[in-house]
Design an enzyme around this catalytic site. Structure first.
Site, PDB file in Angstrom:
ATOM      1  N   LYS A  29      -3.756  -8.188   1.487  1.00 52.11           N
ATOM      2  CA  LYS A  29      -3.531  -8.298   0.053  1.00 52.11           C
ATOM      3  C   LYS A  29      -2.579  -9.705   0.545  1.00 52.11           C
ATOM      4  O   LYS A  29      -2.229  -9.972  -0.819  1.00 52.11           O
ATOM      5  CB  LYS A  29      -3.040  -7.087  -0.777  1.00 52.11           C
ATOM      6  N   LYS A  44       3.083 -11.245   4.917  1.00 52.11           N
ATOM      7  CA  LYS A  44       4.301 -11.820   3.818  1.00 52.11           C
ATOM      8  C   LYS A  44       4.985 -12.876   4.270  1.00 52.11           C
ATOM      9  O   LYS A  44       4.572 -13.563   3.455  1.00 52.11           O
ATOM     10  CB  LYS A  44       5.006 -10.066   3.818  1.00 52.11           C
ATOM     11  N   GLY A  49       0.963  -1.465  -0.021  1.00 43.66           N
ATOM     12  CA  GLY A  49       0.095  -0.032   0.145  1.00 43.66           C
ATOM     13  C   GLY A  49       0.809   1.390  -0.436  1.00 43.66           C
ATOM     14  O   GLY A  49       0.420   2.296  -0.849  1.00 43.66           O
ATOM     15  N   LYS A  82      -8.109  -4.386  12.707  1.00 43.06           N
ATOM     16  CA  LYS A  82      -7.397  -4.022  11.979  1.00 43.06           C
ATOM     17  C   LYS A  82      -7.754  -1.485  11.742  1.00 43.06           C
ATOM     18  O   LYS A  82      -8.540  -1.774  11.388  1.00 43.06           O
ATOM     19  CB  LYS A  82      -7.321  -3.977  10.295  1.00 43.06           C
TER      20      LYS A  82
HETATM   21  P1  ADP Z   1       2.640  -3.143   2.668  1.00 43.02           P
HETATM   22  O1  ADP Z   1       1.938  -2.052   2.482  1.00 43.02           O
HETATM   23  O2  ADP Z   1       3.707  -3.419   2.186  1.00 43.02           O
HETATM   24  O3  ADP Z   1       2.165  -4.767   3.216  1.00 43.02           O
HETATM   25  P2  ADP Z   1       3.598  -3.516   5.924  1.00 43.02           P
HETATM   26  O4  ADP Z   1       3.445  -2.052   6.314  1.00 43.02           O
HETATM   27  O5  ADP Z   1       2.026  -3.674   5.464  1.00 43.02           O
HETATM   28  O6  ADP Z   1       3.227  -2.793   4.277  1.00 43.02           O
HETATM   29  O7  ADP Z   1       4.609  -4.212   6.177  1.00 43.02           O
HETATM   30  C1  ADP Z   1       5.726  -3.599   5.802  1.00 43.02           C
HETATM   31  C2  ADP Z   1       6.430  -3.140   7.126  1.00 43.02           C
HETATM   32  O8  ADP Z   1       6.384  -4.279   8.540  1.00 43.02           O
HETATM   33  C3  ADP Z   1       7.670  -2.832   7.339  1.00 43.02           C
HETATM   34  O9  ADP Z   1       7.479  -1.199   7.047  1.00 43.02           O
HETATM   35  C4  ADP Z   1       8.417  -3.043   8.921  1.00 43.02           C
HETATM   36  O10 ADP Z   1       7.585  -1.589   9.857  1.00 43.02           O
HETATM   37  C5  ADP Z   1       7.670  -3.958   9.207  1.00 43.02           C
HETATM   38  N1  ADP Z   1       7.693  -4.739   9.689  1.00 43.02           N
HETATM   39  C6  ADP Z   1       7.470  -5.433  10.678  1.00 43.02           C
HETATM   40  N2  ADP Z   1       8.483  -6.932  11.082  1.00 43.02           N
HETATM   41  C7  ADP Z   1       9.604  -6.992   9.932  1.00 43.02           C
HETATM   42  C8  ADP Z   1      10.748  -8.036  10.197  1.00 43.02           C
HETATM   43  N3  ADP Z   1      10.809  -9.094  11.116  1.00 43.02           N
HETATM   44  N4  ADP Z   1      11.185  -7.155   9.211  1.00 43.02           N
HETATM   45  C9  ADP Z   1      10.956  -6.660   8.180  1.00 43.02           C
HETATM   46  N5  ADP Z   1      10.008  -5.978   7.968  1.00 43.02           N
HETATM   47  C10 ADP Z   1       9.214  -5.537   9.458  1.00 43.02           C
HETATM   48 MG    MG Z   2       1.042  -5.022   4.655  1.00 43.32          MG
END
Ligand code: ADP
Ligand code: MG
Length: 318
Positions: A213, A275, A12, A130
């Site tokens: 997503k 992820k 996002g 959420k």
């Molecule tokens: P997206 O829109 O890509 O789904 P998210 O905010 O949901 O973004 O997920 C990415 C975020 O996950 C990163 O910005 C980071 O701050 C966070 N994060 C949490 N745990 C971890 C980790 N173990 N390694 C890397 N990033 C992490």
């Molecule tokens: Mg996300």
């Protein structure tokens, strides 16, 4: 980097760089930059599907609905997700069209509004967690709760609506998406994780929830039997001990190794954990590879020199 089937999920934040105020022109510029970054991978893949996030944009749409009051008809959350997917699908298809045509590639591009079926018994409904939309002042909370919304106090910054984030069970438009992808069409689908729906007396109805997503991407990549799942986000890779001085990039891992790291609490729920779960579920079968990286290190990540690559065993997979 050749792959015969790739699903690329755009975070996002890919449309909303941190700290920047959202604007439609900004989103279009970002869609163009993303399309350019993806060009080599798209040209190498005979089958390709794009999924994008939409959290910040849905937040703005909810504000529009709220501010309009009774001067325009209200939209429930599922319709806000659909409206935003229309907007972002438009931005992405136009940017991809312009970038592909400039490179002499005439492939067709199609954005598919996607409904995802969720289980009304999903444990997420008992615990909406959420956050969506803007912050509210304490004196507005009672009226919003009277409308049936759940609001929680957020670290002294005000009150925010929270909604359930159930796991997607099935993609309603799966077969038409599969036919388009098989025909060589570059498809944009599952925007924002898809529009959550449930079956009631055999009929589909919208649900006020949001779906991550990353889970929808894993479901679609599996259903279409693709070989590569790329989860693009705003960090270079998945880290152990993220956010501490001991943080280290995970360059390559098997689903079993990630499960052990998950049990040890290395991945934050709601951001990196979906992820990791999605990448592990997809790469749990031979011949498949999942990558978590940022748009700027995509090429290096595809070569195994950056990002996090997940596959069954070192050296296996495409
Ligand atoms: P997206 O829109 O890509 O789904 P998210 O905010 O949901 O973004 O997920 C990415 C975020 O996950 C990163 O910005 C980071 O701050 C966070 N994060 C949490 N745990 C971890 C980790 N173990 N390694 C890397 N990033 C992490
Ligand atoms: Mg996300």
């Amino acid at each position: 980097m050749a792959s015969d089937g790739v699903l690329i999920a755009l975070g996002g934040n890919a449309f909303a760089p941190p700290g920047e105020r959202l604007s439609h022109a900004g989103q279009q510029a970002f869609a163009l930059a993303t399309a350019r970054a993806l060009l080599p991978l798209l040209r190498a893949a005979s089958r390709a599907l794009l999924v994008h996030g939409n959290g910040p944009q849905v937040g703005e749409m909810l504000t529009r609905v709220e501010v309009a009051g009774d001067r325009a008809y209200a939209l429930p959350l599922d319709a806000c997700v659909a409206a935003v997917d229309g907007e972002l699908g438009y931005d992405l298809s136009q940017a991809l069209y312009n970038v592909l045509r400039a490179a002499g590639d005439r492939r067709e591009i199609c954005s598919v509004l996607t409904q995802v079926e969720i289980d009304p018994q999903d444990p997420a409904f008992a615990l909406p967690d959420k956050p969506v939309g803007r912050f509210h002042a304490a004196h507005d909370v009672a009226a919003l709760r009277a409308q049936g919304q759940t609001l929680v106090e957020d670290a002294g910054r005000g009150y925010r609506r929270v909604v359930p984030s159930p796991k997607p069970q099935a993609v309603i438009e799966r077969d038409v998406i599969a036919r388009l992808v098989a025909a060589g069409v570059l498809v944009i689908a599952g925007g924002g994780g898809g529009i959550p729906v449930q079956r009631r007396a055999g009929l589909l109805v919208g649900v006020e929830a949001v779906v991550d997503k990353d889970h929808t991407s894993a479901l679609l990549a599996d259903a279409l039997d693709l070989t590569l799942l790329v989860l693009l986000t705003d960090v270079a890779a998945a880290f152990t001990d993220h956010g501490t001085a001991a943080a280290r990039e995970i360059r390559a891992a098997t689903p079993a190794q990630l499960e052990a790291l998950t049990a040890a609490g290395h991945f934050a729920p709601g951001s990196m954990l979906p992820k990791i779960t999605a990448a592990s579920a997809f790469a749990g079968q031979p011949g498949r590879r999942a990558i978590i990286c940022s748009p700027d290190n995509l090429d290096a990540a595809l070569a195994g020199e950056a990002g996090t690559t997940v596959r069954l065993a070192a050296g296996s997979g495409p």
